[in-house]
Design a protein around this motif. Sequence first.
Motif, PDB file in Angstrom:
ATOM      1  N   LYS A  59       0.817  -1.202   0.000  1.00 30.04           N
ATOM      2  CA  LYS A  59       0.000   0.000   0.000  1.00 30.04           C
ATOM      3  C   LYS A  59       0.859   1.263   0.000  1.00 30.04           C
ATOM      4  O   LYS A  59       0.337   2.363   0.106  1.00 30.04           O
ATOM      5  N   GLU A  60       2.156   1.094  -0.100  1.00 29.08           N
ATOM      6  CA  GLU A  60       3.043   2.253  -0.070  1.00 29.08           C
ATOM      7  C   GLU A  60       2.735   3.163  -1.242  1.00 29.08           C
ATOM      8  O   GLU A  60       2.456   2.708  -2.356  1.00 29.08           O
ATOM      9  N   LYS A  61       2.836   4.458  -1.018  1.00 26.01           N
ATOM     10  CA  LYS A  61       2.448   5.398  -2.067  1.00 26.01           C
ATOM     11  C   LYS A  61       3.382   5.303  -3.261  1.00 26.01           C
ATOM     12  O   LYS A  61       4.538   4.923  -3.156  1.00 26.01           O
ATOM     13  N   GLN A  62       2.835   5.664  -4.405  1.00 25.68           N
ATOM     14  CA  GLN A  62       3.574   5.572  -5.659  1.00 25.68           C
ATOM     15  C   GLN A  62       3.946   6.934  -6.214  1.00 25.68           C
ATOM     16  O   GLN A  62       4.686   7.023  -7.182  1.00 25.68           O
ATOM     17  N   LEU A  63       3.431   8.010  -5.625  1.00 31.55           N
ATOM     18  CA  LEU A  63       3.679   9.354  -6.137  1.00 31.55           C
ATOM     19  C   LEU A  63       4.339  10.204  -5.057  1.00 31.55           C
ATOM     20  O   LEU A  63       3.824  10.335  -3.948  1.00 31.55           O
ATOM     21  N   TYR A  64       5.481  10.771  -5.389  1.00 30.74           N
ATOM     22  CA  TYR A  64       6.233  11.613  -4.458  1.00 30.74           C
ATOM     23  C   TYR A  64       6.333  13.000  -5.084  1.00 30.74           C
ATOM     24  O   TYR A  64       6.952  13.170  -6.137  1.00 30.74           O
ATOM     25  N   GLU A  65       5.709  13.967  -4.434  1.00 33.14           N
ATOM     26  CA  GLU A  65       5.678  15.324  -4.969  1.00 33.14           C
ATOM     27  C   GLU A  65       6.442  16.269  -4.050  1.00 33.14           C
ATOM     28  O   GLU A  65       6.200  16.327  -2.850  1.00 33.14           O
ATOM     29  N   PHE A  66       7.356  17.010  -4.645  1.00 30.49           N
ATOM     30  CA  PHE A  66       8.177  17.986  -3.926  1.00 30.49           C
ATOM     31  C   PHE A  66       8.195  19.281  -4.727  1.00 30.49           C
ATOM     32  O   PHE A  66       7.800  19.293  -5.902  1.00 30.49           O
ATOM     33  N   PRO A  67       8.663  20.367  -4.123  1.00 29.27           N
ATOM     34  CA  PRO A  67       8.854  21.582  -4.918  1.00 29.27           C
ATOM     35  C   PRO A  67       9.802  21.276  -6.083  1.00 29.27           C
ATOM     36  O   PRO A  67      10.848  20.650  -5.877  1.00 29.27           O
ATOM     37  N   TYR A  68       9.405  21.647  -7.261  1.00 31.55           N
ATOM     38  CA  TYR A  68      10.199  21.502  -8.493  1.00 31.55           C
ATOM     39  C   TYR A  68      10.248  20.073  -9.043  1.00 31.55           C
ATOM     40  O   TYR A  68      10.548  19.883 -10.215  1.00 31.55           O
ATOM     41  N   LEU A  69       9.984  19.056  -8.220  1.00 30.44           N
ATOM     42  CA  LEU A  69      10.282  17.678  -8.606  1.00 30.44           C
ATOM     43  C   LEU A  69       9.146  16.731  -8.228  1.00 30.44           C
ATOM     44  O   LEU A  69       8.616  16.792  -7.125  1.00 30.44           O
ATOM     45  N   THR A  70       8.787  15.826  -9.164  1.00 26.07           N
ATOM     46  CA  THR A  70       7.784  14.799  -8.900  1.00 26.07           C
ATOM     47  C   THR A  70       8.316  13.444  -9.355  1.00 26.07           C
ATOM     48  O   THR A  70       8.882  13.328 -10.446  1.00 26.07           O
ATOM     49  N   ILE A  71       8.147  12.426  -8.510  1.00 24.03           N
ATOM     50  CA  ILE A  71       8.531  11.061  -8.848  1.00 24.03           C
ATOM     51  C   ILE A  71       7.269  10.212  -8.862  1.00 24.03           C
ATOM     52  O   ILE A  71       6.613  10.043  -7.841  1.00 24.03           O
ATOM     53  N   ASP A  72       6.924   9.700 -10.040  1.00 24.10           N
ATOM     54  CA  ASP A  72       5.776   8.807 -10.193  1.00 24.10           C
ATOM     55  C   ASP A  72       6.336   7.397 -10.321  1.00 24.10           C
ATOM     56  O   ASP A  72       6.771   6.988 -11.411  1.00 24.10           O
ATOM     57  N   ASP A  73       6.333   6.635  -9.226  1.00 23.51           N
ATOM     58  CA  ASP A  73       6.989   5.334  -9.263  1.00 23.51           C
ATOM     59  C   ASP A  73       6.197   4.308 -10.055  1.00 23.51           C
ATOM     60  O   ASP A  73       6.762   3.387 -10.628  1.00 23.51           O
ATOM     61  N   GLU A  74       4.881   4.478 -10.092  1.00 24.02           N
ATOM     62  CA  GLU A  74       4.077   3.531 -10.875  1.00 24.02           C
ATOM     63  C   GLU A  74       4.443   3.629 -12.353  1.00 24.02           C
ATOM     64  O   GLU A  74       4.533   2.627 -13.056  1.00 24.02           O
ATOM     65  N   ALA A  75       4.695   4.856 -12.808  1.00 23.97           N
ATOM     66  CA  ALA A  75       5.087   5.072 -14.207  1.00 23.97           C
ATOM     67  C   ALA A  75       6.601   5.051 -14.380  1.00 23.97           C
ATOM     68  O   ALA A  75       7.091   5.132 -15.505  1.00 23.97           O
ATOM     69  N   HIS A  76       7.325   4.936 -13.272  1.00 24.76           N
ATOM     70  CA  HIS A  76       8.800   4.963 -13.314  1.00 24.76           C
ATOM     71  C   HIS A  76       9.257   6.243 -14.008  1.00 24.76           C
ATOM     72  O   HIS A  76      10.114   6.216 -14.898  1.00 24.76           O
ATOM     73  N   ARG A  77       8.707   7.373 -13.580  1.00 23.30           N
ATOM     74  CA  ARG A  77       8.900   8.637 -14.301  1.00 23.30           C
ATOM     75  C   ARG A  77       9.239   9.768 -13.337  1.00 23.30           C
ATOM     76  O   ARG A  77       8.615   9.903 -12.276  1.00 23.30           O
ATOM     77  N   VAL A  78      10.215  10.566 -13.706  1.00 24.33           N
ATOM     78  CA  VAL A  78      10.605  11.742 -12.925  1.00 24.33           C
ATOM     79  C   VAL A  78      10.372  12.981 -13.772  1.00 24.33           C
ATOM     80  O   VAL A  78      10.774  13.035 -14.947  1.00 24.33           O
ATOM     81  N   THR A  79       9.703  13.971 -13.199  1.00 21.26           N
ATOM     82  CA  THR A  79       9.497  15.233 -13.898  1.00 21.26           C
ATOM     83  C   THR A  79      10.004  16.384 -13.039  1.00 21.26           C
ATOM     84  O   THR A  79       9.891  16.358 -11.811  1.00 21.26           O
ATOM     85  N   VAL A  80      10.562  17.369 -13.686  1.00 22.34           N
ATOM     86  CA  VAL A  80      11.000  18.602 -13.033  1.00 22.34           C
ATOM     87  C   VAL A  80      10.258  19.750 -13.696  1.00 22.34           C
ATOM     88  O   VAL A  80      10.346  19.921 -14.919  1.00 22.34           O
ATOM     89  N   GLN A  81       9.487  20.478 -12.898  1.00 20.30           N
ATOM     90  CA  GLN A  81       8.650  21.570 -13.418  1.00 20.30           C
ATOM     91  C   GLN A  81       7.795  21.067 -14.582  1.00 20.30           C
ATOM     92  O   GLN A  81       7.573  21.770 -15.564  1.00 20.30           O
ATOM     93  N   GLY A  82       7.310  19.816 -14.450  1.00 22.05           N
ATOM     94  CA  GLY A  82       6.435  19.238 -15.453  1.00 22.05           C
ATOM     95  C   GLY A  82       7.144  18.637 -16.654  1.00 22.05           C
ATOM     96  O   GLY A  82       6.510  18.020 -17.508  1.00 22.05           O
ATOM     97  N   GLU A  83       8.466  18.777 -16.732  1.00 23.00           N
ATOM     98  CA  GLU A  83       9.232  18.250 -17.874  1.00 23.00           C
ATOM     99  C   GLU A  83       9.902  16.933 -17.495  1.00 23.00           C
ATOM    100  O   GLU A  83      10.548  16.829 -16.453  1.00 23.00           O
TER     101      GLU A  83
END
Length: 240
Positions: A134-158
Amino acid sequence: MSSQETRLLVVDDEERIRRLLRMYLEKEGYTIEDAENGESALEKALKFDYDAVILDLMMPGMDGMEVCEEIRKQKGTPVIMLTAKGEEVNRVQGFEAGADDYIVKPFSPREVVLRVKALLRRSSSTKFLHTDTKEKQLYEFPYLTIDDEAHRVTVQGEHVGLTPKEYELLLYMAQAPDKVFAREQLLKDVWNYEFFGDLRTVDTHVKRLREKLSQIEPKAADMIKTVWGVGYKFEVETAS
């Protein structure tokens, strides 16, 4: 990922080494293709999707460093570098070119098998995440988001293109903001190195990770802090 579904590319200009690695890796159930030079290796690595590439550093013509750099421009395929040079500078250059691991010649074929298995485990799943389903799959921080389900890292949406190892390193630290991680701990938990491992491995991957984040937003890269004499931590800005 089962071994029956796993395709590996073995690259070495010595037929004896290619044949030896093929024999041991096929015993594990892996599908093996090979290349005898850098040009052929690069063509295959870009045309097909391999689960990992075992790449000799010293080859006539295009060497392993160049091949790895070109692969990294388009793909995040895990790469193990084979090198007859054990000097630290060569290992660091290999990591800076984008290699995920290295093995120094002469090597034990069994060691190669173990390293391949460890690399495939790391690239197919992030093992330190799966203790709680049940561990979360989305980690959101200022400037940076880690979507572990999608194995994807975005910075400022890029989207940021990271190698499997760079992704795991970032995710591992981001799961525990402000916690200080020693280099030895990162080698053990992220690289799965119990007995062997160069501490500079961590440093070069942090450098590459910062560079990639900084290309979009320097403040995202600044979240990875160096703790001098110890290691690193992922520091999140607090609202003032």
